[in-house]
Design a protein around this motif. Sequence first.
Motif, PDB file in Angstrom:
ATOM      1  N   THR A   1       0.830  -1.211   0.000  1.00 17.18           N
ATOM      2  CA  THR A   1       0.000   0.000   0.000  1.00 17.18           C
ATOM      3  C   THR A   1       0.864   1.261   0.000  1.00 17.18           C
ATOM      4  O   THR A   1       0.496   2.271  -0.607  1.00 17.18           O
ATOM      5  CB  THR A   1      -0.949   0.023   1.215  1.00 17.18           C
ATOM      6  OG1 THR A   1      -0.198  -0.094   2.425  1.00 17.18           O
ATOM      7  CG2 THR A   1      -1.947  -1.128   1.142  1.00 17.18           C
TER       8      THR A   1
ATOM      9  N   SER B   1       0.677   4.298  -2.656  1.00 16.55           N
ATOM     10  CA  SER B   1       0.413   5.650  -2.147  1.00 16.55           C
ATOM     11  C   SER B   1       1.529   6.613  -2.542  1.00 16.55           C
ATOM     12  O   SER B   1       1.278   7.760  -2.921  1.00 16.55           O
ATOM     13  CB  SER B   1       0.266   5.626  -0.623  1.00 16.55           C
ATOM     14  OG  SER B   1      -0.846   4.850  -0.232  1.00 16.55           O
TER      15      SER B   1
ATOM     16  N   LEU C   1      -4.064   9.529  -6.239  1.00 17.38           N
ATOM     17  CA  LEU C   1      -5.004   9.270  -5.150  1.00 17.38           C
ATOM     18  C   LEU C   1      -6.077   8.264  -5.528  1.00 17.38           C
ATOM     19  O   LEU C   1      -6.492   7.445  -4.706  1.00 17.38           O
ATOM     20  CB  LEU C   1      -5.655  10.587  -4.711  1.00 17.38           C
ATOM     21  CG  LEU C   1      -4.716  11.624  -4.096  1.00 17.38           C
ATOM     22  CD1 LEU C   1      -5.491  12.890  -3.726  1.00 17.38           C
ATOM     23  CD2 LEU C   1      -4.005  11.062  -2.876  1.00 17.38           C
ATOM     24  N   GLN C   2      -6.550   8.303  -6.766  1.00 22.00           N
ATOM     25  CA  GLN C   2      -7.589   7.368  -7.186  1.00 22.00           C
ATOM     26  C   GLN C   2      -7.029   5.951  -7.303  1.00 22.00           C
ATOM     27  O   GLN C   2      -7.712   4.971  -6.982  1.00 22.00           O
ATOM     28  CB  GLN C   2      -8.210   7.821  -8.514  1.00 22.00           C
ATOM     29  CG  GLN C   2      -8.940   9.149  -8.423  1.00 22.00           C
ATOM     30  CD  GLN C   2      -9.944   9.186  -7.283  1.00 22.00           C
ATOM     31  OE1 GLN C   2     -10.769   8.281  -7.137  1.00 22.00           O
ATOM     32  NE2 GLN C   2      -9.885  10.222  -6.462  1.00 22.00           N
TER      33      GLN C   2
ATOM     34  N   ALA D   1      -4.618   4.817  -5.472  1.00 22.55           N
ATOM     35  CA  ALA D   1      -4.466   4.379  -4.085  1.00 22.55           C
ATOM     36  C   ALA D   1      -5.808   3.975  -3.481  1.00 22.55           C
ATOM     37  O   ALA D   1      -5.886   3.000  -2.717  1.00 22.55           O
ATOM     38  CB  ALA D   1      -3.830   5.491  -3.255  1.00 22.55           C
ATOM     39  N   ARG D   2      -6.868   4.695  -3.833  1.00 19.62           N
ATOM     40  CA  ARG D   2      -8.204   4.366  -3.307  1.00 19.62           C
ATOM     41  C   ARG D   2      -8.647   2.994  -3.790  1.00 19.62           C
ATOM     42  O   ARG D   2      -9.121   2.171  -3.001  1.00 19.62           O
ATOM     43  CB  ARG D   2      -9.210   5.431  -3.745  1.00 19.62           C
ATOM     44  CG  ARG D   2     -10.641   5.156  -3.289  1.00 19.62           C
ATOM     45  CD  ARG D   2     -11.613   6.166  -3.879  1.00 19.62           C
ATOM     46  NE  ARG D   2     -11.632   6.117  -5.332  1.00 19.62           N
ATOM     47  CZ  ARG D   2     -12.288   5.183  -6.033  1.00 19.62           C
ATOM     48  NH1 ARG D   2     -12.976   4.233  -5.409  1.00 19.62           N
ATOM     49  NH2 ARG D   2     -12.272   5.217  -7.351  1.00 19.62           N
ATOM     50  N   VAL D   3      -8.495   2.746  -5.086  1.00 16.35           N
ATOM     51  CA  VAL D   3      -8.906   1.444  -5.641  1.00 16.35           C
ATOM     52  C   VAL D   3      -8.042   0.334  -5.058  1.00 16.35           C
ATOM     53  O   VAL D   3      -8.536  -0.747  -4.712  1.00 16.35           O
ATOM     54  CB  VAL D   3      -8.816   1.459  -7.177  1.00 16.35           C
ATOM     55  CG1 VAL D   3      -9.095   0.070  -7.750  1.00 16.35           C
ATOM     56  CG2 VAL D   3      -9.784   2.474  -7.756  1.00 16.35           C
TER      57      VAL D   3
ATOM     58  N   ALA E   1      -6.664   0.259  -2.170  1.00 23.65           N
ATOM     59  CA  ALA E   1      -7.096   0.011  -0.790  1.00 23.65           C
ATOM     60  C   ALA E   1      -8.307  -0.913  -0.763  1.00 23.65           C
ATOM     61  O   ALA E   1      -8.418  -1.783   0.113  1.00 23.65           O
ATOM     62  CB  ALA E   1      -7.417   1.338  -0.104  1.00 23.65           C
ATOM     63  N   GLU E   2      -9.211  -0.739  -1.710  1.00 18.38           N
ATOM     64  CA  GLU E   2     -10.388  -1.615  -1.791  1.00 18.38           C
ATOM     65  C   GLU E   2      -9.978  -3.040  -2.148  1.00 18.38           C
ATOM     66  O   GLU E   2     -10.500  -4.013  -1.595  1.00 18.38           O
ATOM     67  CB  GLU E   2     -11.375  -1.072  -2.829  1.00 18.38           C
ATOM     68  CG  GLU E   2     -12.001   0.261  -2.437  1.00 18.38           C
ATOM     69  CD  GLU E   2     -12.885   0.839  -3.534  1.00 18.38           C
ATOM     70  OE1 GLU E   2     -13.016   0.181  -4.590  1.00 18.38           O
ATOM     71  OE2 GLU E   2     -13.441   1.935  -3.335  1.00 18.38           O
TER      72      GLU E   2
END
Length: 243
Positions: free
Chosen positions: A152, A156, A161-162, A164-166, A168-169
């Motif tokens: 992660t 990051s 940012l997008q 990293a968001r996906v 994380a999911e």
Amino acid sequence: MKAPAAKKTSTAPKAPPANPRDLTRSEIAYRRLKAAIFDFVLLPGDGFTESDMAERLGMSRTPVREALFRLELEGYVKVAFRSGWSVAPFDFRKLEELYDLRVMLECAAVDRLCTQDPMPDLGLLKAIWLVPEKERKTDTTEVASLDEAFHTTLVSAAGNLQMARVHAEVTDGIRIVRRLDFTQPPRVAATYDEHAKILRAILARRADPAKLMLRTHIEASKAEVRKITIHKLHSARPATTDL
């Protein structure tokens, strides 16, 4: 005289409360139940009623029910009419697809890291993974958490940012099987060796070798998913089944 300006109301989502005492009973139930599933206290196929679970958690049925419906939406539990709840079986096709997506995201992150000038600071990863063998962690649970943080952090640090968001999911979706993988002690030494090689290649801006090693590293973890058996799951269940 001007009237005072109206106070703006922020529409940004609130950060999760830092103090456990500020959590709702439903949130507490959700976190404890999800942790029980991830720690193999509750195994796929295990059945229970809301009343049983409320008693084990020491709370009323209402917050437990709210937590269970939330976990159902995430695919971790199933409800059956008149027969209570059960932990959902692994969806192996979904898990393999998540691993495929993980490979794409992390390889893209490596490309970004190796072309940024200056390269983002990866000192924390160096302090954990580029250490002498005698300084390596040995606790499988701790190394499993550090392994997740390694990947992660790379994504990051790439600065999207997008992405990293996906990622994380995806990480949340495969966490349970990654923890199962780390019930095997040989995986600890292998993870240290592989992470060190990947990190050194990234620091040297050698994107292609880093991506090849990263892909091989993730594929080895993905291959373990196919070996999951009921016996292996029961072997991972801790001696105590307190929630």
